[in-house]
Every structure is written in structure tokens, then in C-alpha cells.
Design a protein around this motif. Structure first.
Motif, PDB file in Angstrom:
ATOM      1  N   PRO A  39      -0.983   2.696  12.474  1.00  0.00           N
ATOM      2  CA  PRO A  39      -0.400   2.999  11.162  1.00  0.00           C
ATOM      3  C   PRO A  39      -1.415   2.904  10.030  1.00  0.00           C
ATOM      4  N   ILE A  40      -2.347   1.961  10.129  1.00  0.00           N
ATOM      5  CA  ILE A  40      -3.341   1.788   9.057  1.00  0.00           C
ATOM      6  C   ILE A  40      -4.307   2.970   9.050  1.00  0.00           C
ATOM      7  N   ASN A  41      -4.849   3.309  10.204  1.00  0.00           N
ATOM      8  CA  ASN A  41      -5.799   4.430  10.268  1.00  0.00           C
ATOM      9  C   ASN A  41      -5.133   5.750   9.854  1.00  0.00           C
ATOM     10  N   GLU A  42      -3.902   5.945  10.332  1.00  0.00           N
ATOM     11  CA  GLU A  42      -3.206   7.196   9.996  1.00  0.00           C
ATOM     12  C   GLU A  42      -2.941   7.292   8.496  1.00  0.00           C
ATOM     13  N   THR A  43      -2.456   6.204   7.904  1.00  0.00           N
ATOM     14  CA  THR A  43      -2.103   6.230   6.485  1.00  0.00           C
ATOM     15  C   THR A  43      -3.339   6.350   5.611  1.00  0.00           C
ATOM     16  N   LEU A  44      -4.404   5.626   5.958  1.00  0.00           N
ATOM     17  CA  LEU A  44      -5.641   5.728   5.166  1.00  0.00           C
ATOM     18  C   LEU A  44      -6.253   7.115   5.319  1.00  0.00           C
ATOM     19  N   ALA A  67       0.841  -1.210   0.000  1.00  0.00           N
ATOM     20  CA  ALA A  67       0.000   0.000   0.000  1.00  0.00           C
ATOM     21  C   ALA A  67       0.869   1.251   0.000  1.00  0.00           C
ATOM     22  N   ASN A  68       1.920   1.237   0.818  1.00  0.00           N
ATOM     23  CA  ASN A  68       2.837   2.379   0.852  1.00  0.00           C
ATOM     24  C   ASN A  68       3.507   2.585  -0.493  1.00  0.00           C
ATOM     25  N   ALA A  69       3.917   1.490  -1.111  1.00  0.00           N
ATOM     26  CA  ALA A  69       4.568   1.581  -2.417  1.00  0.00           C
ATOM     27  C   ALA A  69       3.604   2.116  -3.469  1.00  0.00           C
ATOM     28  N   ALA A  70       2.336   1.726  -3.366  1.00  0.00           N
ATOM     29  CA  ALA A  70       1.350   2.189  -4.337  1.00  0.00           C
ATOM     30  C   ALA A  70       1.080   3.682  -4.195  1.00  0.00           C
ATOM     31  N   MET A  71       1.274   4.205  -2.984  1.00  0.00           N
ATOM     32  CA  MET A  71       1.031   5.625  -2.761  1.00  0.00           C
ATOM     33  C   MET A  71       2.131   6.500  -3.348  1.00  0.00           C
ATOM     34  N   GLN A  72       3.336   5.948  -3.522  1.00  0.00           N
ATOM     35  CA  GLN A  72       4.445   6.775  -3.975  1.00  0.00           C
ATOM     36  C   GLN A  72       4.217   7.347  -5.374  1.00  0.00           C
ATOM     37  N   PRO A  73       3.849   6.557  -6.373  1.00  0.00           N
ATOM     38  CA  PRO A  73       3.645   7.136  -7.710  1.00  0.00           C
ATOM     39  C   PRO A  73       2.244   7.686  -7.920  1.00  0.00           C
ATOM     40  N   GLY A  74       1.456   7.696  -6.850  1.00  0.00           N
ATOM     41  CA  GLY A  74       0.124   8.271  -6.966  1.00  0.00           C
ATOM     42  C   GLY A  74      -0.947   7.256  -7.307  1.00  0.00           C
ATOM     43  N   GLN A  75      -0.643   5.985  -7.093  1.00  0.00           N
ATOM     44  CA  GLN A  75      -1.643   4.948  -7.373  1.00  0.00           C
ATOM     45  C   GLN A  75      -2.544   4.784  -6.140  1.00  0.00           C
ATOM     46  N   LEU A  76      -3.278   5.858  -5.861  1.00  0.00           N
ATOM     47  CA  LEU A  76      -4.006   5.906  -4.594  1.00  0.00           C
ATOM     48  C   LEU A  76      -5.166   4.912  -4.536  1.00  0.00           C
ATOM     49  N   ALA A  77      -5.751   4.602  -5.683  1.00  0.00           N
ATOM     50  CA  ALA A  77      -6.879   3.658  -5.676  1.00  0.00           C
ATOM     51  C   ALA A  77      -6.420   2.279  -5.200  1.00  0.00           C
ATOM     52  N   ASP A  78      -5.248   1.833  -5.672  1.00  0.00           N
ATOM     53  CA  ASP A  78      -4.719   0.535  -5.238  1.00  0.00           C
ATOM     54  C   ASP A  78      -4.372   0.582  -3.750  1.00  0.00           C
ATOM     55  N   ALA A  79      -3.761   1.697  -3.334  1.00  0.00           N
ATOM     56  CA  ALA A  79      -3.409   1.827  -1.927  1.00  0.00           C
ATOM     57  C   ALA A  79      -4.657   1.814  -1.056  1.00  0.00           C
ATOM     58  N   GLU A  80      -5.695   2.499  -1.477  1.00  0.00           N
ATOM     59  CA  GLU A  80      -6.938   2.539  -0.700  1.00  0.00           C
ATOM     60  C   GLU A  80      -7.535   1.154  -0.558  1.00  0.00           C
ATOM     61  N   ARG A  81      -7.530   0.388  -1.669  1.00  0.00           N
ATOM     62  CA  ARG A  81      -8.111  -0.960  -1.618  1.00  0.00           C
ATOM     63  C   ARG A  81      -7.383  -1.824  -0.602  1.00  0.00           C
ATOM     64  N   ILE A  82      -6.056  -1.766  -0.622  1.00  0.00           N
ATOM     65  CA  ILE A  82      -5.279  -2.592   0.302  1.00  0.00           C
ATOM     66  C   ILE A  82      -5.494  -2.145   1.741  1.00  0.00           C
ATOM     67  N   LEU A  83      -5.473  -0.843   1.968  1.00  0.00           N
ATOM     68  CA  LEU A  83      -5.621  -0.319   3.332  1.00  0.00           C
ATOM     69  C   LEU A  83      -6.999  -0.631   3.907  1.00  0.00           C
ATOM     70  N   LEU A  84      -8.024  -0.572   3.087  1.00  0.00           N
ATOM     71  CA  LEU A  84      -9.369  -0.923   3.561  1.00  0.00           C
ATOM     72  C   LEU A  84      -9.436  -2.395   3.947  1.00  0.00           C
ATOM     73  N   GLU A  85      -8.762  -3.235   3.142  1.00  0.00           N
ATOM     74  CA  GLU A  85      -8.718  -4.664   3.467  1.00  0.00           C
ATOM     75  C   GLU A  85      -8.008  -4.888   4.798  1.00  0.00           C
ATOM     76  N   LEU A  86      -6.890  -4.188   4.985  1.00  0.00           N
ATOM     77  CA  LEU A  86      -6.160  -4.321   6.241  1.00  0.00           C
ATOM     78  C   LEU A  86      -6.951  -3.792   7.426  1.00  0.00           C
ATOM     79  N   ARG A  87      -7.647  -2.680   7.220  1.00  0.00           N
ATOM     80  CA  ARG A  87      -8.390  -2.080   8.327  1.00  0.00           C
ATOM     81  C   ARG A  87      -9.549  -2.961   8.771  1.00  0.00           C
ATOM     82  N   ALA A  88     -10.087  -3.735   7.831  1.00  0.00           N
ATOM     83  CA  ALA A  88     -11.166  -4.650   8.200  1.00  0.00           C
ATOM     84  C   ALA A  88     -10.674  -5.691   9.203  1.00  0.00           C
ATOM     85  N   ARG A  89      -9.392  -6.044   9.096  1.00  0.00           N
ATOM     86  CA  ARG A  89      -8.832  -7.032  10.030  1.00  0.00           C
ATOM     87  C   ARG A  89      -8.204  -6.367  11.257  1.00  0.00           C
TER      88      ARG A  89
END
Length: 456
Positions: free
Chosen positions: A62-67, A34-56
Motif C-alpha cells: 500500500p505504501i509503495n503503490e500510494t507513493l 497521508a491519505n487524508a492529506a492527498m484528498q485536498p491536494g496537500q501532496l507535499a505533506d502526504a509525500e513526507r509521511i509516505l517517505l517516512e513510512l517507506r523507510a520503515r
């Protein structure tokens, strides 16, 4: 005067979930993705991963802050706010968490809670110039410059040559009533000589420190660098403050020509004419303003002050006072001014009758208006009714003991009545208070100049 905006960057908290018993290695890898996806601006991919992580891991800082920061980056602040709030609750000792929450609250216009969070962050990490500057700007918007000053000063300790920061700190000091602290900040500000905004603030600071010559030079520099309506207006005001009416007239004339829709520029021009005793030029200015704003009592009063000057009441525009008085029967002062202008004109029975009715109404509306009783006494004397004028003039001098002209008129009335001792006493009072007439004019000028400074 607005402070210069400073860039407040979102500090992306791109930390890796440290190994913990509750977190699987797979989730750590997903968070890194998710962090790597945020670097080039691929925010949609990062959001998908972070939402999946936040569900668990719904309470993982770190998850709440980054999302939350991801949503803030996309300007979805209402989605970011609950996540950043949760992150602060989960890790209250993290200065960056308070700073990011404060930034989101600031952008949502919730300034008081934003100031609280930014202050918490600044307390934890006082050397963070960006947070200190953001806190100071928040206090400025809350109209608390005294609280902004130490925050700006803390930011300056980390970045002492930043022109915007120096300006902002100087502005906060000036608004906090600390012009002596503001002046050296402006003096060391890079590019101060080329900044109209800084020169205008410099003028305010020097004016507050009674460095009047320097203040005028700075206002003039601001108007030269940027001949905007506010800068030309403030230069005219600076001349007005110190009774230099001819230079003020020059600036306001230029301002009216350059900005014909500026009402305050026209008001400034009229008052400068009045202060310079150019009553014949002030009258049309206030008459035109009154025509544009027929219910404005201030413009009517300014017109009246010019028209009651002996010799000026015959100007055609002074008739506007009577029209205003008829439409506003409760305004005793304007009715009195209208009557006095009539009495200063050629003798006319109709005008005298109208003046009497205006004065009767004025005294009914405000029995303690000394000028109305004086004018009634003057009217009675014009009609040859000297004994009848005495009670009105006595009342006028009781209500306004330093009115030299009223004492003079009362002396004339006593003289016609053969009361010579009292006449001599009134002449003595007239001589005693003759200086007060100009003092009263100066007081009025000071009052209207103060109004002009505040006029938007």
C-alpha cells in the motif's frame, strides 16, 4: 486518421494498512493521515509521511503503490515507475497495480511493457472499461488494431453509448480489415452525423465494403462539416478512385485555392486533369511542381506523360523535360519523354539532334525500355530513314508486345520496304492491341491514385 483520446484516470489506491504483526498502530494512523492529506491536494505533506513510512516498511504494497501514484499525479513519472513496479512485485494479484503501472509506462512512451501490464490487469478484471480502453489504445499505437478490437469491445460492453469509444472501436475494426464490424458501430454512434472525423471514417469503411455511393456521401459530409485540407483531399481522391474526374477536378481546384501550400492537392489536381484528358491543363500544374522540386522524378514523369500526348508537346512547359534529363542523365524514361515531345513539335534539325542524343543515352542507360526504341524508330522515320527504323521498332514490339502504336509504325516501315505480308500482320496486331492503350492509361491512373491515397 487519429483515434479520439479517452480519459485514463489514475486510480488512487487509498487503502488503509490492515493490521499486521509487522505494522504498528502508529504507522496505520500515519498512513491514514497521508491519505487524508492527498484528498485536498496537500501532496507535499502526504509525500513526507509516505517517505517516512517507506523507510520503515520498504516492501509494503500500500505504501509503495500510494507513493507511486502520488508521484504520477504530479507527473513525476520516472520517480513513480520504480515504486509502482515494486508494488506489482509485492502484490502481483492486484489488477489495479498492473493498471497503474501500465498507465505510467504508457505515459513514458514504453508501449510494449505498458500493453503487457494493462493486459494483465484486464485479464484479472475484464469488466474494467477504463483499463480495457487504455489497453486498446496502447495496441493502436503499437499498430496492432486486431488486438485492440477485443479490448475496445470489452469496454463497449460496459459503456455501449460512449461516442468516443464507439468511434475508436470502429477505427480499430477498419484498420484490422473488418469494415463490416465497423459500419454498425458508426451507425449507432451518437452525433455521427455532426462529426466530420466520424463521417470521414464512415467513408473509408463504406469504400472498403464497395458501397461507393455512400462512401462519397460520407466524404462529402466530412468536407462540409470541416472543410479542412485532409477532408477536401479525401473527397477528391474518392472521385478519382472511380474515374469521375470532373467532380475530382472541382474538389481539387477548391482545395488548391483554399490551401495553396498543399503539394498533394496540386498533385491530385494535375492527375485529375490527366485522367480527364485535359492535358493542356495538367501540364502547367506538373511544370510548376517540378520548378518547385527540380529533382523530383515523379513530377517529371507526370509532366512527361502529358507532354507525349500528340498535340501537347509544343506547350512551352514541356521543354522542362529536356532540362531535367540533362541534369539526371541516368533517368532513361524522362529522356525518352523529352525526345518524344521534340518529335511531336515542328521539324527542327537542332531539336532532332538533341532528341537523338537523349534517346541514345536512354537506350544505353536502359536497353530494355521499349518506349526509347519506339521513339528512335519514330525519329528515323521523320528523317525518311524507313529501313533503318525497322530494327528499332521490332525491338520495341518485342519488349512491349501490346503497344498498338509501335505495331502501326512498324507496319508503315514494312510497307515502305515492300514487305507487305509483314505490314498486314502488324496492322492486325495494331487492331488487336488498340484497346490496350487505354487499359495502360487506366493502370497508370490506378497506380498514381493509390499513391495519392497514401500521400501525406
Amino acid at each position: 486518421m487519429a483515434f479520439l483520446p479517452a480519459l485514463l484516470f489514475l486510480a488512487l489506491c487509498l487503502t488503509v494498512l490492515h493490521a499486521a504483526a509487522q505494522a504498528a498502530n502508529h504507522d496505520n494512523q500515519l498512513f491514514a493521515q497521508a491519505n487524508a492529506a492527498m484528498q485536498p491536494g496537500q501532496l507535499a505533506d502526504a509525500e513526507r509521511i509516505l517517505l517516512e513510512l517507506r523507510a520503515r516498511h520498504p516492501h509494503a504494497f500500500p505504501i509503495n503503490e500510494t507513493l507511486g501514484l502520488l508521484y504520477a499525479e504530479e507527473n513525476h513519472l520516472h520517480r513513480a515507475l520504480p515504486l509502482l513496479t515494486a508494488a506489482v512485485h509485492e502484490s502481483p494479484g492486484e489488477a489495479v497495480a498492473h493498471a497503474n503501472l501500465g498507465d505510467a509506462l504508457f505515459k513514458l512512451g514504453r508501449l510494449q511493457p505498458a500493453a503487457h501490464e494493462l493486459a494483465m490487469s484486464a485479464k484479472m478484471n475484464p469488466s474494467d472499461a477504463a483499463t480495457q480502453s487504455a489497453l486498446a489504445q496502447t495496441y493502436m499505437l503499437l499498430h496492432k488494431p486486431a488486438l485492440a478490437v477485443p479490448a475496445f469491445e470489452a469496454a463497449l460492453r460496459q459503456n455501449g453509448d460512449d461516442a468516443a469509444l464507439l468511434y475508436n472501436t470502429a477505427l480499430a475494426c477498419y484498420q484490422a480489415g473488418l469494415p463490416a464490424k465497423a459500419e454498425p458501430l458508426l451507425a449507432r454512434m451518437p452525433g455521427v452525423e455532426e462529426s466530420a472525423e466520424a463521417q470521414s471514417l464512415y467513408g473509408d469503411v463504406d469504400e472498403a465494403m464497395t458501397h461507393y455511393e455512400q462512401a462519397a456521401q460520407h466524404y462529402a459530409a466530412a468536407a462540409r462539416l470541416d472543410p479542412s485540407e485532409p477532408n477536401i483531399y479525401m473527397l477528391g481522391i474518392e472521385f478519382m478512385r472511380h474515374w469521375t474526374f470532373d467532380p475530382a477536378i472541382k474538389e481539387f481546384l477548391a482545395g488548391v485555392q483554399r490551401f495553396p501550400d498543399s503539394t498533394r492537392m496540386k498533385v491530385g489536381l494535375g492527375i485529375a486533369y490527366y485522367g480527364g484528358s485535359y492535358y493542356d491543363k495538367a501540364i502547367p500544374v506538373f511544370s510548376n511542381l517540378l520548378a518547385q522540386h527540380p529533382d523530383n522524378a515523379m513530377y517529371a514523369e507526370l509532366l512527361g506523360r502529358d507532354c507525349i500526348v500528340p498535340g501537347e508537346g509544343t506547350v512551352a512547359q514541356c521543354a522542362d523535360l529536356a532540362s531535367f534529363a540533362e541534369k539526371h542523365p541516368d533517368n532513361a524514361r524522362i529522356a525518352t519523354y523529352a525526345a518524344i515531345t521534340m518529335l511531336h513539335g515542328p521539324r527542327d534539325p537542332k531539336q532532332a539532334a538533341l532528341a537523338r542524343s537523349l534517346l541514345v543515352r536512354a537506350m544505353q542507360s536502359n536497353p530494355k525500355l521499349a518506349d526509347a526504341h519506339y521513339a528512335m524508330g519514330l525519329l528515323l522515320q521523320e528523317e525518311g530513314k524507313w529501313p533503318q527504323s525497322i530494327p528499332e521498332l521490332e525491338t520495341a514490339t518485342q519488349l512491349k508486345p501490346d503497344d498498338a502504336v509501335a505495331h502501326y509504325r512498324l507496319a508503315l516501315a514494312y510497307s515502305h520496304a515492300g514487305r507487305m505480308q509483314q505490314a498486314h500482320e502488324q496492322i492486325a496486331l495494331q487492331l488487336k492491341y488498340s484497346h490496350a492503350q487505354r487499359a495502360e492509361t487506366n493502370a497508370r491512373l490506378k497506380a498514381v491514385t493509390t499513391f495519392l491515397v497514401k500521400m501525406k
